[in-house]
Design an enzyme around this catalytic site. Structure first.
Site, mmCIF file in Angstrom:
data_model
loop_
_atom_site.group_PDB
_atom_site.id
_atom_site.type_symbol
_atom_site.label_atom_id
_atom_site.label_comp_id
_atom_site.label_asym_id
_atom_site.label_seq_id
_atom_site.Cartn_x
_atom_site.Cartn_y
_atom_site.Cartn_z
ATOM 1 N N SER A 185 0.837 -1.204 0.000
ATOM 2 C CA SER A 185 0.000 0.000 0.000
ATOM 3 C C SER A 185 0.867 1.247 0.000
ATOM 4 C CB SER A 185 -0.945 -0.015 1.202
ATOM 5 O OG SER A 185 -0.234 -0.208 2.409
ATOM 6 N N LYS A 197 1.890 -11.087 7.861
ATOM 7 C CA LYS A 197 1.989 -9.696 8.294
ATOM 8 C C LYS A 197 0.646 -9.320 8.884
ATOM 9 C CE LYS A 197 2.428 -4.904 6.731
ATOM 10 N NZ LYS A 197 2.673 -3.957 5.619
#
Length: 366
Positions: A97, A223
């Site tokens: 992102s 993650k």
């Protein structure tokens, strides 16, 4: 980032066993619809050397664009990657992102990853692993991204769960399990699960589901950007107990916090480090926080964590726009994101620069 409640434990029947994906491919045929135009015939061997995942600080790097054209700025991408490597980070991640992956074409994604790989190799960091964001809404395109990531020099694929049609998914997380299984079966590089509810319409993978997926031989880590340290503890403990051998320096399943503001908390819970965007601005501060904790200097680690957490709050509020603005204000590069993301106003740029002040001063002192 505030913790989320753990999602309900999956129940009912899952897909039985792994390695049953209809997308499993043993070789990429030259004219396969999943193949890319990126050739590796002339690539040096260190594009595909073995680079194990070890505990530490991983950085989801930024993608930089040329002013006016918004073309990918490969020179700045390369310089930034080398700056982070020289600071001592453990690995880099492209197409996250923070890297504006959703704004890039397939060919641009390959360009960013290959540029990063070549820059690291040329600067003497050929040992450093690159994680490539490969999530997509369809199983087929996700596999394609994994193959293209490998072709470009990536070592691991970071994969979000699909979410666009989540209301139509099979119950008890069966669709998500089948998706990750199919991708892991077909990917030429190992998979890291990416749990980020904010990016997928609130879809939050439970600890039970992550533990179930960790048993796949081609799924090697997770993650957790959900901020749920209880979930992190359950996953870390279960995967450690299931490991064939216990090697703290080289865990079989890597459990990473997705934000720098709970670095110490994640270590207390049994995690192995962070994969956090704040390290684009302050890699040494992120590294030192973890080092102090591992050395048993808890008061010093806590004091540094406070500064890191405050800086991370600025990053969380400003997102990729704010982090780029902070880089521009303090490091002299960064520029603007690709449209339709807006360029920061003068007032925002000033506020975000000030928000990073204490963190940058700490970084420069290390």
């Amino acid at each position: 980032m505030a913790p989320h409640n753990d999602a309900p434990s999956p129940s009912g029947s899952f897909v039985s066993g792994f390695n049953r994906s209809p997308y499993r491919l043993t070789a990429m045929e030259p004219h396969s619809p999943l193949s890319s135009s990126c050739s590796t015939a002339s690539e040096p061997s260190d594009f595909h050397m073995t680079r194990p995942l070890v505990p530490g600080v991983y950085v989801p790097t930024m993608c930089f664009f040329e002013e006016g054209t918004e073309d990918v700025d490969t020179d700045t991408i390369a310089r930034h990657a080398v700056r982070l490597a020289r600071a001592g980070v453990t690995g880099l991640a492209t197409q996250g992102s923070n890297g504006e992956a959703v704004h890039l074409t397939h060919s641009e994604r390959r360009l960013v990853t290959s540029t990063t790989r070549k820059a690291l190799n040329d600067a003497g960091f050929s040992h450093m692993p690159i994680i490539v964001g490969c999530g997509s809404q369809s199983t087929r395109e996700t596999i394609q991204y994994c193959r293209e990531g490998w072709e470009a020099g990536g070592d691991y694929a970071l994969v979000l769960p699909p979410s666009y049609y989540a209301s139509l998914f099979a119950p008890a997380s069966e669709t998500v399990l089948a998706y990750f299984t199919a991708v892991a079966d077909a990917s030429p590089i190992p998979i890291i699960i990416y749990n980020y509810p904010g990016a997928v319409g609130g879809l939050d993978l439970s600890s039970d589901l992550v533990i179930q997926l960790s048993q796949h031989p081609n799924i090697v880590g997770v993650k957790l950007t959900c901020g749920n340290t209880g979930k992190l503890n359950r996953v870390a403990a279960a995967t450690r107990k299931m490991a064939k051998t216990h090697n703290p320096g080289h865990p079989e399943f890597l459990v990473l916090a997705g934000s720098a503001d709970f670095s110490i908390q994640s270590l207390v819970a049994g995690g192995h480090g962070i994969l956090a965007g704040l390290a684009n601005i302050a890699p040494k501060a992120c590294i030192r926080t973890i080092e102090l904790y591992n050395q048993g200097k808890l008061a010093d680690a806590q004091a540094m964590q406070e500064t890191v957490s405050q800086g991370d709050w600025t990053a969380i509020q400003g997102g990729v726009v704010g982090v780029k603005s902070g880089l521009q204000g303090w490091m002299g590069y960064g520029g603007n994101p690709r449209s339709p993301l807006p360029a920061p106003t003068a007032e925002q740029a000033t506020r975000w620069k000030e928000g990073f002040r204490d963190l940058v001063l700490l970084e420069k002192s290390l």
